[in-house]
Design a protein around this motif. Structure first.
Motif, PDB file in Angstrom:
ATOM      1  N   ALA A 119       3.475  57.245  41.096  1.00 14.71           N
ATOM      2  CA  ALA A 119       2.615  58.426  40.962  1.00 14.71           C
ATOM      3  C   ALA A 119       2.807  59.082  39.602  1.00 14.71           C
ATOM      4  O   ALA A 119       1.836  59.464  38.940  1.00 14.71           O
ATOM      5  CB  ALA A 119       2.901  59.422  42.085  1.00 14.71           C
ATOM      6  N   GLU A 120       4.040  59.202  39.159  1.00 16.24           N
ATOM      7  CA  GLU A 120       4.321  59.808  37.853  1.00 16.24           C
ATOM      8  C   GLU A 120       3.757  58.949  36.719  1.00 16.24           C
ATOM      9  O   GLU A 120       3.149  59.462  35.788  1.00 16.24           O
ATOM     10  CB  GLU A 120       5.829  59.989  37.674  1.00 16.24           C
ATOM     11  CG  GLU A 120       6.232  60.614  36.361  1.00 16.24           C
ATOM     12  CD  GLU A 120       5.722  62.032  36.196  1.00 16.24           C
ATOM     13  OE1 GLU A 120       5.557  62.457  35.035  1.00 16.24           O
ATOM     14  OE2 GLU A 120       5.485  62.708  37.198  1.00 16.24           O
ATOM     15  N   ALA A 121       3.919  57.636  36.804  1.00 17.31           N
ATOM     16  CA  ALA A 121       3.424  56.742  35.754  1.00 17.31           C
ATOM     17  C   ALA A 121       1.899  56.725  35.710  1.00 17.31           C
ATOM     18  O   ALA A 121       1.304  56.713  34.633  1.00 17.31           O
ATOM     19  CB  ALA A 121       3.964  55.331  35.979  1.00 17.31           C
ATOM     20  N   LEU A 122       1.256  56.733  36.851  1.00 17.75           N
ATOM     21  CA  LEU A 122      -0.212  56.683  36.895  1.00 17.75           C
ATOM     22  C   LEU A 122      -0.844  57.961  36.371  1.00 17.75           C
ATOM     23  O   LEU A 122      -1.932  57.939  35.811  1.00 17.75           O
ATOM     24  CB  LEU A 122      -0.692  56.430  38.323  1.00 17.75           C
ATOM     25  CG  LEU A 122      -0.559  55.013  38.834  1.00 17.75           C
ATOM     26  CD1 LEU A 122      -1.007  54.938  40.284  1.00 17.75           C
ATOM     27  CD2 LEU A 122      -1.357  54.049  37.988  1.00 17.75           C
ATOM     28  N   ARG A 123      -0.179  59.044  36.545  1.00 20.23           N
ATOM     29  CA  ARG A 123      -0.738  60.333  36.129  1.00 20.23           C
ATOM     30  C   ARG A 123      -0.940  60.394  34.622  1.00 20.23           C
ATOM     31  O   ARG A 123      -1.812  61.079  34.120  1.00 20.23           O
ATOM     32  CB  ARG A 123       0.182  61.466  36.587  1.00 20.23           C
ATOM     33  CG  ARG A 123      -0.421  62.825  36.434  1.00 20.23           C
ATOM     34  CD  ARG A 123       0.348  63.893  37.193  1.00 20.23           C
ATOM     35  NE  ARG A 123       1.782  63.855  37.028  1.00 20.23           N
ATOM     36  CZ  ARG A 123       2.443  64.444  36.038  1.00 20.23           C
ATOM     37  NH1 ARG A 123       1.803  65.097  35.126  1.00 20.23           N
ATOM     38  NH2 ARG A 123       3.755  64.376  35.983  1.00 20.23           N
ATOM     39  N   LEU A 124      -0.171  59.651  33.866  1.00 19.56           N
ATOM     40  CA  LEU A 124      -0.235  59.754  32.418  1.00 19.56           C
ATOM     41  C   LEU A 124      -0.943  58.579  31.739  1.00 19.56           C
ATOM     42  O   LEU A 124      -0.980  58.529  30.522  1.00 19.56           O
ATOM     43  CB  LEU A 124       1.184  59.895  31.859  1.00 19.56           C
ATOM     44  CG  LEU A 124       1.929  61.137  32.353  1.00 19.56           C
ATOM     45  CD1 LEU A 124       3.343  61.149  31.803  1.00 19.56           C
ATOM     46  CD2 LEU A 124       1.204  62.400  31.953  1.00 19.56           C
ATOM     47  N   ILE A 125      -1.493  57.649  32.470  1.00 16.83           N
ATOM     48  CA  ILE A 125      -2.189  56.527  31.845  1.00 16.83           C
ATOM     49  C   ILE A 125      -3.566  56.980  31.391  1.00 16.83           C
ATOM     50  O   ILE A 125      -4.369  57.462  32.177  1.00 16.83           O
ATOM     51  CB  ILE A 125      -2.329  55.328  32.815  1.00 16.83           C
ATOM     52  CG1 ILE A 125      -0.963  54.752  33.118  1.00 16.83           C
ATOM     53  CG2 ILE A 125      -3.229  54.266  32.214  1.00 16.83           C
ATOM     54  CD1 ILE A 125      -0.996  53.600  34.075  1.00 16.83           C
ATOM     55  N   ARG A 126      -3.810  56.851  30.113  1.00 20.51           N
ATOM     56  CA  ARG A 126      -5.111  57.220  29.564  1.00 20.51           C
ATOM     57  C   ARG A 126      -6.068  56.050  29.723  1.00 20.51           C
ATOM     58  O   ARG A 126      -5.696  54.916  29.442  1.00 20.51           O
ATOM     59  CB  ARG A 126      -4.985  57.525  28.082  1.00 20.51           C
ATOM     60  CG  ARG A 126      -4.075  58.647  27.752  1.00 20.51           C
ATOM     61  CD  ARG A 126      -3.937  58.741  26.236  1.00 20.51           C
ATOM     62  NE  ARG A 126      -3.098  59.859  25.900  1.00 20.51           N
ATOM     63  CZ  ARG A 126      -2.126  59.810  25.006  1.00 20.51           C
ATOM     64  NH1 ARG A 126      -1.897  58.711  24.352  1.00 20.51           N
ATOM     65  NH2 ARG A 126      -1.411  60.867  24.767  1.00 20.51           N
ATOM     66  N   PRO A 127      -7.298  56.326  30.103  1.00 20.66           N
ATOM     67  CA  PRO A 127      -8.286  55.242  30.098  1.00 20.66           C
ATOM     68  C   PRO A 127      -8.535  54.812  28.658  1.00 20.66           C
ATOM     69  O   PRO A 127      -8.416  55.619  27.733  1.00 20.66           O
ATOM     70  CB  PRO A 127      -9.543  55.890  30.677  1.00 20.66           C
ATOM     71  CG  PRO A 127      -9.115  57.160  31.299  1.00 20.66           C
ATOM     72  CD  PRO A 127      -7.840  57.568  30.627  1.00 20.66           C
TER      73      PRO A 127
ATOM     74  N   ILE B  61      -5.436  62.670  34.836  1.00 22.86           N
ATOM     75  CA  ILE B  61      -4.803  63.778  35.548  1.00 22.86           C
ATOM     76  C   ILE B  61      -5.300  63.864  36.992  1.00 22.86           C
ATOM     77  O   ILE B  61      -4.514  63.849  37.929  1.00 22.86           O
ATOM     78  CB  ILE B  61      -5.031  65.106  34.802  1.00 22.86           C
ATOM     79  CG1 ILE B  61      -4.361  65.023  33.431  1.00 22.86           C
ATOM     80  CG2 ILE B  61      -4.487  66.288  35.610  1.00 22.86           C
ATOM     81  CD1 ILE B  61      -4.693  66.144  32.502  1.00 22.86           C
ATOM     82  N   SER B  62      -6.617  63.909  37.171  1.00 20.66           N
ATOM     83  CA  SER B  62      -7.154  64.067  38.527  1.00 20.66           C
ATOM     84  C   SER B  62      -7.159  62.762  39.306  1.00 20.66           C
ATOM     85  O   SER B  62      -7.244  62.780  40.522  1.00 20.66           O
ATOM     86  CB  SER B  62      -8.588  64.607  38.452  1.00 20.66           C
ATOM     87  OG  SER B  62      -9.463  63.614  37.939  1.00 20.66           O
ATOM     88  N   ARG B  63      -7.091  61.640  38.615  1.00 23.20           N
ATOM     89  CA  ARG B  63      -7.123  60.288  39.209  1.00 23.20           C
ATOM     90  C   ARG B  63      -8.475  59.982  39.853  1.00 23.20           C
ATOM     91  O   ARG B  63      -8.622  59.003  40.557  1.00 23.20           O
ATOM     92  CB  ARG B  63      -5.995  60.072  40.222  1.00 23.20           C
ATOM     93  CG  ARG B  63      -4.601  60.288  39.691  1.00 23.20           C
ATOM     94  CD  ARG B  63      -4.245  59.482  38.467  1.00 23.20           C
ATOM     95  NE  ARG B  63      -4.406  58.057  38.685  1.00 23.20           N
ATOM     96  CZ  ARG B  63      -4.740  57.179  37.733  1.00 23.20           C
ATOM     97  NH1 ARG B  63      -4.939  57.575  36.516  1.00 23.20           N
ATOM     98  NH2 ARG B  63      -4.869  55.909  38.010  1.00 23.20           N
ATOM     99  N   LYS B  64      -9.476  60.815  39.609  1.00 23.06           N
ATOM    100  CA  LYS B  64     -10.812  60.552  40.129  1.00 23.06           C
ATOM    101  C   LYS B  64     -11.482  59.493  39.270  1.00 23.06           C
ATOM    102  O   LYS B  64     -11.158  59.325  38.095  1.00 23.06           O
ATOM    103  CB  LYS B  64     -11.654  61.828  40.126  1.00 23.06           C
ATOM    104  CG  LYS B  64     -11.177  62.856  41.120  1.00 23.06           C
ATOM    105  CD  LYS B  64     -12.069  64.062  41.109  1.00 23.06           C
ATOM    106  CE  LYS B  64     -11.585  65.079  42.139  1.00 23.06           C
ATOM    107  NZ  LYS B  64     -12.400  66.281  42.118  1.00 23.06           N
TER     108      LYS B  64
END
Length: 166
Positions: A33-41, A78-81
């Protein structure tokens, strides 16, 4: 997930020998969850691209509709949407062929409107867009003055422009 594992960004990656395939990979949910939150498209939101090019949202929509640019699905960092972004590669290809009036004006040190009006007066071809679209985008090969200097300016970082807050 695969990219995070391959890049070694997750510390807890274990394989369950009783399972096959993806089910055999065990991860720490909090770490993921922490790693995914900061991945930029690897792309620009349409609003950010409009600001970068000095055009409005209608102009970006027109460029996408006419296939000058493409949209792909990605996750907001951030929102993961699910969001639609214009990939960096598509922006690079576009900028090899075209130059936004805003970029040329910044290079020349004048106002966007004045520089764009001068290029139009010099009959430099630009992308014809409907009235609701603002901003001008010119064919790079037809912009005669300052092209070499413009091509040699420092390269920009897409991530710094598209996702400055991360």
């Amino acid at each position: 997930m695969v990219r995070l594992i391959q890049n070694g960004e997750l510390k807890t990656v274990v394989r369950d020998i009783e399972q096959d395939g993806y089910l055999s990979v065990l991860l720490d949910p909090a770490e993921v969850a922490e790693a995914l939150r900061l991945i930029r498209p690897d792309g620009y939101l349409r609003s950010t691209l409009a600001e970068f090019f000095g055009i409005n949202a209608s102009a970006v929509r027109y460029l996408v509709d006419k296939r000058y640019l493409e949209l792909v699905r990605a996750r907001h960092p951030i929102s993961r949407k699910s969001v639609q972004v214009v990939p960096y590669g598509a922006v690079d290809q576009f900028l090899q062929r075209y130059i936004p009036g805003k970029h040329y004006a910044e290079f020349r040190g004048g106002s966007t409107r004045k520089v764009s009006d001068q290029l139009i007066k010099e009959r430099v071809p630009f992308i014809q867009m409907p009235e609701e679209c603002s901003g001008r985008i010119f064919r790079r090969s037809e912009v005669t003055s300052g092209v070499e200097e413009l091509a040699n300016r420092l390269p920009f970082s897409h991530d710094e422009i598209a996702w400055p807050e991360l």
